[in-house]
Structures are given as structure tokens and as C-alpha cells.
Design a protein around this motif. Structure first.
Motif, short mmCIF file in Angstrom:
data_model
loop_
_atom_site.label_atom_id
_atom_site.label_comp_id
_atom_site.label_asym_id
_atom_site.label_seq_id
_atom_site.Cartn_x
_atom_site.Cartn_y
_atom_site.Cartn_z
N HIS A 18 0.82 -1.21 0.00
CA HIS A 18 0.00 0.00 0.00
C HIS A 18 0.86 1.25 0.00
CE1 HIS A 18 -3.21 -2.69 0.57
NE2 HIS A 18 -2.94 -2.98 1.83
N PRO A 19 0.46 2.21 -0.82
CA PRO A 19 1.17 3.50 -0.75
C PRO A 19 0.86 4.16 0.60
CG PRO A 19 -0.78 3.66 -2.14
CD PRO A 19 -0.64 2.22 -1.77
N PRO A 20 1.71 5.06 1.04
CA PRO A 20 1.46 5.69 2.34
C PRO A 20 0.19 6.53 2.31
CG PRO A 20 3.24 6.81 1.19
CD PRO A 20 2.91 5.58 0.39
N ASN A 21 -0.47 6.59 3.43
CA ASN A 21 -1.66 7.42 3.53
C ASN A 21 -1.39 8.54 4.50
OD1 ASN A 21 -4.28 8.40 4.55
ND2 ASN A 21 -5.06 6.88 3.10
N ALA A 22 -1.62 9.78 4.04
CA ALA A 22 -1.23 10.94 4.84
C ALA A 22 -2.37 11.46 5.71
CB ALA A 22 -0.74 12.05 3.93
N SER A 23 -3.51 10.73 5.76
CA SER A 23 -4.64 11.22 6.55
C SER A 23 -4.24 11.47 7.99
CB SER A 23 -5.77 10.20 6.50
OG SER A 23 -6.25 10.08 5.20
N GLN A 24 -4.69 12.61 8.51
CA GLN A 24 -4.35 12.97 9.88
C GLN A 24 -5.39 12.46 10.87
OE1 GLN A 24 -1.43 14.96 10.76
NE2 GLN A 24 -0.98 14.16 8.72
N SER A 25 -6.63 12.26 10.36
CA SER A 25 -7.71 11.84 11.25
C SER A 25 -8.62 10.88 10.50
CB SER A 25 -8.51 13.06 11.69
OG SER A 25 -9.13 13.65 10.56
N VAL A 26 -9.50 10.22 11.27
CA VAL A 26 -10.46 9.32 10.65
C VAL A 26 -11.34 10.09 9.66
CG1 VAL A 26 -12.46 7.84 11.10
CG2 VAL A 26 -10.47 7.70 12.60
N ARG A 27 -11.75 11.31 10.09
CA ARG A 27 -12.62 12.10 9.22
C ARG A 27 -11.92 12.41 7.90
NH1 ARG A 27 -17.43 12.11 7.78
NH2 ARG A 27 -18.00 13.95 6.59
N GLN A 28 -10.68 12.78 8.01
CA GLN A 28 -9.92 13.11 6.79
C GLN A 28 -9.80 11.89 5.88
OE1 GLN A 28 -6.15 14.91 7.74
NE2 GLN A 28 -5.73 15.36 5.60
N PHE A 29 -9.61 10.74 6.51
CA PHE A 29 -9.51 9.50 5.74
C PHE A 29 -10.83 9.20 5.03
CE2 PHE A 29 -9.88 4.79 5.60
CZ PHE A 29 -8.88 4.57 4.67
N ARG A 30 -11.94 9.40 5.75
CA ARG A 30 -13.25 9.13 5.15
C ARG A 30 -13.53 10.10 4.00
NH1 ARG A 30 -16.79 5.88 8.05
NH2 ARG A 30 -18.66 7.08 7.56
N LEU A 31 -13.15 11.36 4.19
CA LEU A 31 -13.36 12.35 3.14
C LEU A 31 -12.54 12.01 1.89
CD1 LEU A 31 -13.45 15.71 5.13
CD2 LEU A 31 -15.36 14.50 4.07
N GLU A 32 -11.40 11.35 2.14
CA GLU A 32 -10.56 10.96 1.02
C GLU A 32 -11.15 9.74 0.30
OE1 GLU A 32 -6.38 10.09 2.13
OE2 GLU A 32 -6.74 8.32 0.89
N ARG A 33 -11.82 8.87 1.08
CA ARG A 33 -12.28 7.60 0.52
C ARG A 33 -13.53 7.70 -0.33
NH1 ARG A 33 -9.49 5.16 -1.27
NH2 ARG A 33 -11.14 3.68 -1.75
N TYR A 34 -14.47 8.63 0.03
CA TYR A 34 -15.81 8.53 -0.56
C TYR A 34 -15.82 8.82 -2.07
CZ TYR A 34 -16.66 13.57 -1.01
OH TYR A 34 -16.61 14.88 -1.38
N GLY A 35 -14.73 9.39 -2.55
CA GLY A 35 -14.65 9.67 -3.99
C GLY A 35 -14.77 8.42 -4.84
N SER A 36 -14.43 7.26 -4.26
CA SER A 36 -14.47 6.05 -5.08
C SER A 36 -15.90 5.65 -5.43
CB SER A 36 -13.74 4.90 -4.37
OG SER A 36 -14.34 4.64 -3.13
N CYS A 37 -16.89 6.17 -4.72
CA CYS A 37 -18.29 5.87 -5.06
C CYS A 37 -18.61 6.38 -6.46
CB CYS A 37 -19.24 6.51 -4.07
SG CYS A 37 -18.93 6.06 -2.35
#
Lengths: 385, 362
Positions: A117-136
Motif C-alpha cells: 500500500h502507498p502511504p496514507n497521509a490522513s491525519q484523522s479518521v474524518r480526513q480519511f473518510r473524506l478521502e475515501r468517498y470519492g471512489s463511489c
């Protein structure tokens, strides 16, 4: 022949990319432990570049206590996020075995998460979720774009990180049909809009939904829309509320079930408030207006049944005084109600209405006849003699 | 009557001016008023857009209304002056002969009579125009002022008079527009093209057709002598002055006294984003509705009554809320943990509130 050639070139390129992406070290900042290189490799599985679910589950299957085996991701914010998934949850979701398009694989949504896996720079769970939902967007582009245009999308762009994105309402892995059961809709919105949900719950609509699973009362989305949720505090939303309420309250079949009059919209539109509102909605758009619409008298989320006519009358003056602070005692009876006027209830109004209903056609008839004799008799234009 | 080829003098400049003011006010009021009566019609929407919105249109309606009120007052003064000071006969009062003229005119139209009636200076058709306008305008002014001041009116009268006044205002307006549009415009534009209200002069031929009697009878002169008129005028001016000032002041008060409504409807303040609301008590109804929407029901059953050899029944749970919440968050032997992302604290509270009092199904 040609196709096979391109396929080989593509495969070759994919392998080169894969080889290049395998870097000797993973940044130390990442808390995820690097598991041993998994077997079998995705290439062995039909030769596709997309890893199979079983490949992902070699590491991400739920095993033992949470937090073991480095399966808990600690984010810089101090929050933790489990990195495991119960495959049965995905299988039971709308994306699982019953999906008419076929089951969705891990890598269909986690497209950019090839191993390692490439590194993930998310600082928080919220930030990670905001990054993820684009795949929908890959599969649900229309819904995704509608949501971007909604008030949630606007809030997000304005920096409100808590504004709902796809996965906040629908979930990530455990995605169920969002409108089944129907109560789920309002419960979903209630997760963020708790205060409004509490109010709605006690309203005539909310009570019927939650206590009787009533199929007709509006849930949140019936009034606010689903993905295209517009800002409900605009003047335009306000001026169009009569249409919104009228959609159901003007439906004779629907209202007959509950013994509710469908004259509510027409009587409103005939009244001063309604007719002005009708003209206002078309012409003034976003300008501030002061004409009462449905919600000003009936409430918004706290709408109650109006079974008790006397109680409504009693409250009416208070209601009127919200906008007419100087209203006199008699003022509220200027509103004759949402029912067709009758001679017994409103003699004066009924009589004058009746008078003009007859006067106007009689006037047209009399003037028309007099003019007709003049024209047909050839006495027009001073002719005839 | 002078046989002037340019026409016979009929209307004074004052009369022509009054007609112009009345016409402007009438057309203005109709164009700004009827869209309010027919709000759902496309032409109404078009007119409203032309006037840049309904609020503007309503202001314009009131401007024309004030113009019309001014004209009513002016006309009243003139009429009283003519009748009381000059002692002229009331030439527009309908008389029995007007009915006869009307019937004769109809007979003439139907070729039941060879001669058209010899009609007076103001014939039945014009008297009809005049009285339709007078009654209509007075009724419209009265109801219009009531609608302008609904709070003041309902101080003394029952509330029902307001919607009734609105019905009369709209009904009478439509009736007057139709009556003037049909009868007056037909009479002055189509039956004959009559320019006299603009030029002041009427043609000999139109006089013969419409007012034959007036060609043979002299216009009535003032009944009083010049000195009597002078005396009456001296009494009239102060009284008229006082009445006019009082009426204008009264009207100004009436048009400005009432603040009917607030400019903008006060907004409700709603707490928009409230994810972890401090709920005083969980709600069993919400808990029950929630149950089927969460994954809990997959193992504990749709009724939360447990499944054989599987997850236990949760109905009538004896766990305290804190124990229950811990169980949800941490999981157990076979039970997975549910984070707050999946089930919020408030939802757990609703679930617990429902479950602790839920009776076991038979």
C-alpha cells in the motif's frame, strides 16, 4: 490478433508499474505494519491486475481481538481505525451476493490500494473518510455529482468537514438499501441532525413513521430531496413550500385515506397570502418576502394534526401575531379556514361571492346583447340613416 | 349651439383633464390589480415580471389608488360647486326618459322603429357609463381602504369582512373592467369614433345621432343670479377648503396609520448540526424503529428475541446503559465491536431504552 497484442503490452506495462511501485521501504510515519508479502500474488489469479477479495483478506480478515497483529491503524490525531473486515458483512450488503451487477470486489472501491500500500497521509479518521468517498463516483457518478451540488457539498467546500458525504449516510462496507425500512431514511438524517430529528419524531408525520411504519407520511428526503438536497433556508425554498406540501395534500386518493381535505392548497392560494406568494415565487426569487406559507402557521418539523378545530382557532391569533404583531382580536377570523366557505359559516363572504358570480356573466350578457343589436341591426358607425 | 365645421364644444378642459386622470388611474389599477386576483395565470406572471415583482406592483397599485382618491375628491368638489353654487341641474341623474330612450334605441337597432331616439345632452349610454364608474369606484375605494387597513377594520368589525371585502374588491374590479371595456369602449370607439373627450369638440353628425334633443334645447344656464352666485361662492370656498383639508388629512392618516405586517417573517433558529445530542431520555419508539436498520438484527433476530444456538434475546435486558454501551463498543465472544461511526451513543441509548422494557414475544 491485434487485441491480444495490446493485451500483452498492457499487461507488460502493468507489471512494470507494479515493479516500480514496490519500494524497498515504507515511510516510518505510517503506523501500519508491513505484513509479509502475500501469496498467492494477484497475477496468479486469472492474470488480472486487480487483486481478488481473498488476496486482500489474507491480511484484512478479522482475526482475534481487535488491535492485534497491527490491524488497528493509529492516526496522527490519536484515533484508531480497524483495518479488518468481516467478509460476510460485505457479502450481505447491496454490493454483495445479491447485487444484480455481480458482487463488488474490495479493489473495485479501493482502486488505488495495490499492495504494497502507498502511504496514507490522513491525519484523522474524518480526513480519511473524506478521502475515501470519492471512489463511489466510479459507479454512481450521477448521485455523486448531485451530492456535490447539494447543501452538503457546499458546506464541505466551505470547510465544514462534518458535512455528510456518501459513506456517512450509506455506510462503507455494510451498505443496505437506504430506504428499507422506510424509517431508516429519517434515522439516517437524524444521526447528524439530532435536534431536528427530535422535533420531527414528535410531529404528526414523524410519529406515524416511527410508530406505525406509515408508508405515506413524508420522511426527511420527501421534502428535502435525496442527493440534491437544497439549502432549505433560502427564500426560494420557502416560497415553494406550498407546492411541496401540496404534492401530498393535494392528492385526493392519498388524503382520502386519512380523511384530510384536499382543499387546503386551493383555499390557501385563493387567500391573500397564497395568491401573493404565488406571484412572489415566480417573480421576486431570492428577495426577502413576508407572506405566510404553510410552515409559518403549521410549523416545519413540528407539524401537528389539526383535529381539534377549536384549539386551532384559539392559537390562531398567536400565530397571526408572529407576523402581524398589532393584530386585533377579530383579525384572526379574517382567515376563514381551509374549508370551502358555506352560508352558515361565512354568510357575508358567501353572499358577496355569489353576487359577483352572477353579476359578471349577467353584465356580459346584457352589454353583449345591447351591442349585438346595434352591430347586427347595421346601426354601427352611425350608418343606417 | 354654433354650427362650427370644426365641431361643437362639448367638454371643458377641466372635464377632459378629469377623464384623463380617471383613465390613467383606472388602467393602472386594473393592470396592477387583476394579476393579484388571477395569480395563477401566465399573463399575471408576465405583468408581475414587467413590474419587477409583486411588491413593486402592489406599491404601484397604491400609487394609482391615491391618484384615484384624489380624483374622487376633486370630482366631488366640482359636483357640489355646480349644483349648490351655480345651481345647475343634475344633468347626469338617471330619469324615466332614459329608460325610454334605451328601449327606443334597441327598437331602432332591431328595425322595429324607423327613427333613432332624440336623446339629451347626456344620453342613457353615458349615464350608464357614469354611474357604473361612480358606484364601482366608490365600492372599490371603500373595500380597498379596508384591505389597506385590515387590523383597524377588525378592531370594530368581525374578521369575515376582510375576505368579503377582498371578494367585493376583486369582483367589482372585474365587473367594472368588463363593463367599461364592453359598453364604454364600444360606445365611444366602435359605434362611432368619438374624439370629443380629447378635443373637447363633437361633430354635428354625432350630435344628431347621439344628442339630437340637445341641438334644439339651449344648455341650461345657472339658476342663480350673478350676485347670488357670488354670495354662495363666498360661503362655498371656506367650507370646501375645510372639508378638503379634513378629508386629505383623514386619508393621509388612514393610509399611513397601520403597520399591517412585519417586513420579513422571523426565522426559526434551528440547531442544524447536532450529531451527539444530549438526550435526556432515550426513546423506545426510535429504538424499535432503529433496530431493523442496524446490523444487530442480523444476529439477534428481527425482533431482538434471539436465534436458537445463536445470539441471545435482548428483550428485557437487565444490563445498565453503561454495561450495554460497553458491550456494543467492545463486542464479546462471538459479537463484533461497533464503533461510534456505525452506531452513535444516542442510538445505543434509544436501543437500550426500547430493549429494557420490551416484552419477550410468545
Amino acid at each position: 490478433m491485434l487485441n491480444k497484442k495490446y493485451l500483452l503490452i498492457g499487461l507488460g506495462l502493468a507489471l512494470i508499474v507494479l515493479a516500480l511501485s514496490v519500494k524497498p521501504s515504507i515511510p516510518a510515519a505510517k503506523a501500519i505494519e508491513t505484513p509479509p508479502p502475500p501469496q498467492p500474488s494477484p497475477q496468479q489469479d486469472g492474470g488480472q491486475a486487480k487483486p481478488t477479495n481473498s488476496y486482500c483478506l489474507l491480511c484484512h480478515a478479522e482475526a482475534g481481538e481487535a488491535g492485534e497483529d497491527g490491524q488497528m491503524w493509529e492516526l496522527p490525531s490519536g484515533e484508531t481505525l480497524p483495518l479488518t473486515i468481516d467478509p460476510t458483512i460485505l457479502a450481505a450488503s447491496v454490493h454483495g451476493e445479491n447485487n444484480p451487477e455481480g458482487p463488488v470486489a474490495c479493489a473495485d472501491c479501493h482502486q488505488d490500494y495495490r499492495y504494497p500500500h502507498p502511504p496514507n497521509a490522513s491525519q484523522s479518521v474524518r480526513q480519511f473518510r473524506l478521502e475515501r468517498y470519492g471512489s463511489c463516483r466510479t459507479c454512481h457518478e450521477d448521485k455523486y455529482l448531485a451530492a456535490q451540488d447539494s447543501t452538503h457539498g457546499a458546506a464541505l467546500r466551505a470547510g465544514q468537514q462534518d458535512a455528510a458525504v456518501c459513506i456517512d449516510c450509506h455506510g462503507g462496507h455494510d451498505i443496505q438499501p437506504p430506504q428499507e425500512p422506510r424509517e431508516r431514511i429519517s434515522l439516517t438524517c437524524g444521526q447528524c441532525h439530532g435536534a431536528i430529528f427530535e422535533t420531527y419524531r414528535d410531529s404528526v408525520h414523524g410519529t406515524a413513521l416511527l410508530e406505525e411504519a406509515n408508508p405515506d407520511v413524508p420522511t426527511c428526503t420527501d421534502c428535502h430531496g435525496v442527493h440534491t438536497i437544497a439549502n432549505p433556508t433560502t427564500m426560494s425554498f420557502r416560497t415553494h413550500t406550498p407546492e411541496l406540501c401540496g404534492d401530498c395534500h393535494g392528492d385526493a386518493d392519498l388524503m382520502a385515506k386519512y380523511d384530510i381535505s384536499t382543499a387546503v392548497l386551493d383555499t390557501y392560494l385563493t387567500d391573500f397570502h397564497g395568491s401573493t406568494e404565488l406571484l412572489f415565487a415566480e417573480s421576486d426569487g431570492e428577495e426577502a418576502g413576508n407572506k405566510a406559507v404553510c410552515i409559518d402557521c403549521h410549523g416545519v418539523h413540528n407539524i401537528q394534526a389539526v383535529d381539534d378545530g377549536a384549539a386551532v382557532r384559539e392559537n390562531l391569533l398567536t400565530t397571526c401575531r408572529q407576523c402581524h404583531p398589532d393584530a386585533s382580536e377579530n383579525f384572526s377570523s379574517a382567515w376563514v379556514g381551509h374549508y370551502e366557505t358555506s352560508l352558515e359559516e361565512n354568510p357575508l363572504l358567501t353572499l358577496v361571492t355569489w353576487f359577483y358570480k352572477w353579476l359578471i356573466p349577467i353584465g356580459i350578457g346584457v352589454f353583449g346583447l345591447m351591442i349585438a343589436t346595434n352591430v347586427l341591426g347595421g346601426r354601427i358607425w352611425g350608418r343606417g340613416r | 349651439m354654433s354650427k362650427n365645421p370644426a365641431g361643437i364644444q362639448r367638454f371643458s378642459p377641466r372635464q377632459r383633464f378629469e377623464h384623463l386622470v380617471l383613465m390613467v388611474a383606472f388602467v393602472g389599477l386594473a393592470l396592477t390589480g387583476l394579476p393579484q386576483k388571477y395569480a395563477d395565470k401566465d399573463w399575471s406572471q408576465t405583468l408581475v415580471k414587467l413590474m419587477d415583482g409583486v411588491e413593486n406592483m402592489r406599491v404601484l397599485h397604491r400609487v394609482f389608488a391615491v391618484l384615484l382618491l384624489g380624483e374622487i375628491l376633486y370630482h366631488l368638489v366640482i359636483v357640489v360647486y355646480k349644483l349648490r353654487v351655480l345651481g345647475l341641474p343634475a344633468s347626469l341623474v338617471p330619469r324615466r326618459r332614459d329608460l325610454r330612450d334605451a328601449l327606443d334605441w334597441l327598437r331602432f337597432n332591431l328595425h322595429l322603429k324607423a327613427e333613432r331616439p332624440a336623446m339629451p345632452y347626456y344620453n342613457f349610454a353615458e349615464k350608464l357609463d357614469y354611474w357604473l364608474t361612480v358606484t364601482g369606484v366608490l365600492l372599490l375605494a371603500l373595500t380597498g381602504l379596508m384591505l389597506w387597513n385590515p387590523i383597524l377594520v377588525t378592531d370594530t368589525l368581525p374578521g369575515e369582512v376582510i375576505p368579503a371585502a377582498r371578494q367585493v374588491h376583486g369582483g367589482e374590479a372585474l365587473f367594472l373592467v368588463i363593463a367599461i371595456g364592453m359598453w364604454h369602449l364600444y360606445g365611444v370607439l366602435l359605434k362611432q369614433f368619438n374624439r370629443s373627450i380629447w378635443t373637447g369638440k363633437i361633430t354635428q353628425r354625432q350630435m344628431e345621432q347621439e344628442h339630437a334633443e340637445a341641438l334644439t334645447v339651449e344648455r341650461p344656464a345657472p339658476r342663480f343670479s350673478a350676485t347670488e352666485i357670488q354670495k354662495r361662492r363666498q360661503r362655498f370656498y371656506p367650507i370646501a377648503g375645510v372639508v378638503v383639508v379634513a378629508l386629505v388629512a383623514g386619508m393621509y392618516w388612514l393610509l399611513t396609520t397601520e403597520k399591517t405586517a412585519l417586513e420579513t417573517v422571523p426565522r426559526q433558529e434551528v440547531q442544524l448540526f447536532a450529531p451527539e445530542l444530549d438526550v435526556q431520555a432515550g426513546d423506545a419508539t426510535v429504538g424499535e424503529a432503529l433496530w431493523g436498520t442496524l446490523r444487530c438484527s442480523r444476529c439477534h433476530g428481527m425482533e431482538a428475541a434471539g436465534v436458537p444456538d445463536g445470539a441471545p434475546s435482548l428483550r428485557g435486558t437487565t444490563l445498565t446503559f453503561d454495561e450495554f454501551l460497553l458491550q456494543v463498543r467492545e463486542g464479546g465472544e462471538a459479537m463484533p465491536a461497533f464503533s461510534h461511526l456505525e452506531v452513535s451513543d444516542v442510538y445505543v441509548l434509544h436501543l437500550w431504552t426500547w430493549l429494557k422494557d420490551a416484552a419477550s414475544p410468545q
